[in-house]
Design an enzyme around this catalytic site. Structure first.
Site, PDB file in Angstrom:
ATOM      1  N   CYS A  47      10.870  29.862   4.869  1.00 23.81           N
ATOM      2  CA  CYS A  47      12.129  29.327   4.341  1.00 23.81           C
ATOM      3  C   CYS A  47      12.236  29.789   2.888  1.00 23.81           C
ATOM      4  O   CYS A  47      11.423  29.383   2.049  1.00 23.81           O
ATOM      5  CB  CYS A  47      12.135  27.802   4.434  1.00 23.81           C
ATOM      6  N   GLY A  48      13.215  30.633   2.614  1.00 18.70           N
ATOM      7  CA  GLY A  48      13.328  31.234   1.276  1.00 18.70           C
ATOM      8  C   GLY A  48      13.768  30.241   0.218  1.00 18.70           C
ATOM      9  O   GLY A  48      13.158  30.139  -0.863  1.00 18.70           O
ATOM     10  N   ASN A  58      11.120  35.348   9.717  1.00 16.84           N
ATOM     11  CA  ASN A  58      11.818  34.614  10.776  1.00 16.84           C
ATOM     12  C   ASN A  58      13.001  35.471  11.248  1.00 16.84           C
ATOM     13  O   ASN A  58      13.377  36.446  10.591  1.00 16.84           O
ATOM     14  CB  ASN A  58      12.255  33.218  10.281  1.00 16.84           C
ATOM     15  N   GLU A  71      21.869  27.953  11.131  1.00 11.59           N
ATOM     16  CA  GLU A  71      20.404  28.057  11.172  1.00 11.59           C
ATOM     17  C   GLU A  71      19.826  27.516  12.474  1.00 11.59           C
ATOM     18  O   GLU A  71      20.213  26.428  12.934  1.00 11.59           O
ATOM     19  CB  GLU A  71      19.788  27.265  10.011  1.00 11.59           C
ATOM     20  N   CYS A 104      20.946  29.840   3.121  1.00  9.39           N
ATOM     21  CA  CYS A 104      19.691  30.190   3.797  1.00  9.39           C
ATOM     22  C   CYS A 104      19.115  31.383   3.035  1.00  9.39           C
ATOM     23  O   CYS A 104      19.727  32.462   3.001  1.00  9.39           O
ATOM     24  CB  CYS A 104      19.965  30.545   5.251  1.00  9.39           C
ATOM     25  N   GLY A 105      17.963  31.204   2.417  1.00  9.19           N
ATOM     26  CA  GLY A 105      17.391  32.261   1.580  1.00  9.19           C
ATOM     27  C   GLY A 105      16.947  33.466   2.387  1.00  9.19           C
ATOM     28  O   GLY A 105      17.234  34.614   2.022  1.00  9.19           O
TER      29      GLY A 105
HETATM   30  N1  LIG Z   1      16.083  27.637  10.081  1.00  8.44           N
HETATM   31  C1  LIG Z   1      15.154  28.677   9.727  1.00  8.44           C
HETATM   32  C2  LIG Z   1      14.148  28.281   8.708  1.00  8.44           C
HETATM   33  C3  LIG Z   1      14.761  27.867   7.389  1.00  8.44           C
HETATM   34  C4  LIG Z   1      15.382  29.007   6.607  1.00  8.44           C
HETATM   35  C5  LIG Z   1      15.802  28.543   5.241  1.00  8.44           C
HETATM   36  N2  LIG Z   1      16.907  27.686   5.173  1.00  8.44           N
HETATM   37  C6  LIG Z   1      15.809  29.621   4.182  1.00  8.44           C
HETATM   38  O1  LIG Z   1      16.272  29.324   3.060  1.00  8.44           O
HETATM   39  O2  LIG Z   1      15.294  30.722   4.412  1.00  8.44           O
HETATM   40  C7  LIG Z   1      14.396  29.161  10.984  1.00  8.44           C
HETATM   41  O3  LIG Z   1      14.233  28.389  11.930  1.00  8.44           O
HETATM   42  O4  LIG Z   1      13.965  30.313  10.975  1.00  8.44           O
END
Ligand SMILES: N[C@@H](CCC[C@H](N)C(=O)O)C(=O)O
Length: 295
Positions: free
Chosen positions: A89-90, A168, A219, A228-229
């Site tokens: 999670c970025g 991811n 997400e 979402c990073g």
């Molecule tokens: N929902 C994503 C994980 C979280 C990502 C996040 N919000 C970010 O900032 O990168 C997943 O299940 O891959």
């Protein structure tokens, strides 16, 4: 959270470009966090409310992170708001770094964070300034409109997808208008489903100007969020290739501004392929969780 039953447990709340997290300090890895408890903590009406949980554990105290302990003292145990586990999670990594600094566990400057996607390097600016995370290199799959084309559909539209891995999984679709995917209350439909056996985060993107894009994201495990990073990094790389930039070939880095509904991120792809994401990380509250929420 079996070992703390009956005892109010400390937590903090933070966000990065309005991607928000419940932070649970658990240095010695004593807590059990079953998916149902994570979902209750993240419930915006009956819980604290968040897109995900960041459990802060010493790498040496967590079976998934022990091997990284020599390189990174702290492990980011990230969970989506539905209780599912994600590799990375970025935005969470920036908030995790800010928490460590605020708690006096690290100084501003450089640190390493263990994640399920591997060790990530962070730089914390002084006085609450931005945090930069070296997010690793993107894994780019067949281009949109390639032979084994993947598509995403929402609100009666279908777009070709660029498949990007940032630790991811991501599906990036360039659209005409950010309103085109509709309300995103349901997950957009990605075909073939076999392209993403572990599920997928979907980003819809428009251009705003030279090296400047804006996105909406749905997400995996959390629904539509304000940022979402990892998604912003996936978008940056997909946009750079679309625009003819490839730092590894060009011998020059490229930087994009990525607007998200909750703010703005600056993302650079270096000549070695490493992607650096810079953005805000804010702690907004701290308190104690009522034990009733944890059973
Ligand atoms: N929902 C994503 C994980 C979280 C990502 C996040 N919000 C970010 O900032 O990168 C997943 O299940 O891959």
């Amino acid at each position: 959270m079996s070992s703390t039953a009956g005892v109010p447990f400390p937590f903090l709340k933070g966000h990065g470009t309005e991607n928000d997290f419940v932070i649970i300090p658990d240095p010695d890895g004593e807590l059990d966090l079953p998916p149902a408890v994570v979902a209750r903590l993240c419930d915006r009406r009956a819980g604290i409310g968040a897109d995900g949980v960041l459990r802060v554990v010493r790498s040496a105290a967590h079976p998934e992170a022990k091997a990284m302990a020599a390189e990174a003292e702290w492990f980011m145990d990230y969970r989506n708001s539905d209780g599912s586990v994600a590799e990375m999670c970025g935005n969470g990594a920036r908030v995790f770094a800010r928490y460590l600094e605020r708690a006096g566990l690290v100084e501003p400057g450089d640190l390493a964070i263990a994640t399920r996607a591997g060790v990530r390097r962070a730089h914390i600016a002084k006085n609450g300034g931005p945090v930069t995370i070296a997010m690793g290199a993107a894994e780019l799959h067949t281009s949109a409109r390639g032979a084994d084309e993947i598509t995403v559909s929402a609100a009666g539209h279908t777009w070709p997808v660029r498949k990007v891995g940032m630790g991811n999984p991501h599906a990036v679709a360039f659209v005409t208008d950010l309103a085109d995917p509709g309300p995103l209350q349901e997950a957009p439909v990605v075909r073939p489903a076999a392209a993403y056996p572990e599920g997928v985060n979907v980003e819809f993107v428009v251009s705003r100007g030279p090296r400047h894009v804006a996105l909406r994201v749905h997400e995996r495990g959390a629904g539509e969020t304000r940022s979402c990073g990892t998604g912003a990094c996936a978008v940056m790389v997909a946009a750079a290739r679309r625009d003819g930039h490839d730092p590894r070939q060009d011998g020059a880095p490229v930087t994009y501004t990525v607007e998200v509904p909750g703010g703005q991120l600056e993302i650079t792809e270096r000549t070695d392929g490493e992607i650096e994401m810079t953005g805000p990380a804010v702690i907004v509250a701290e308190g104690r969780i009522d034990p009733g929420l944890l059973v």
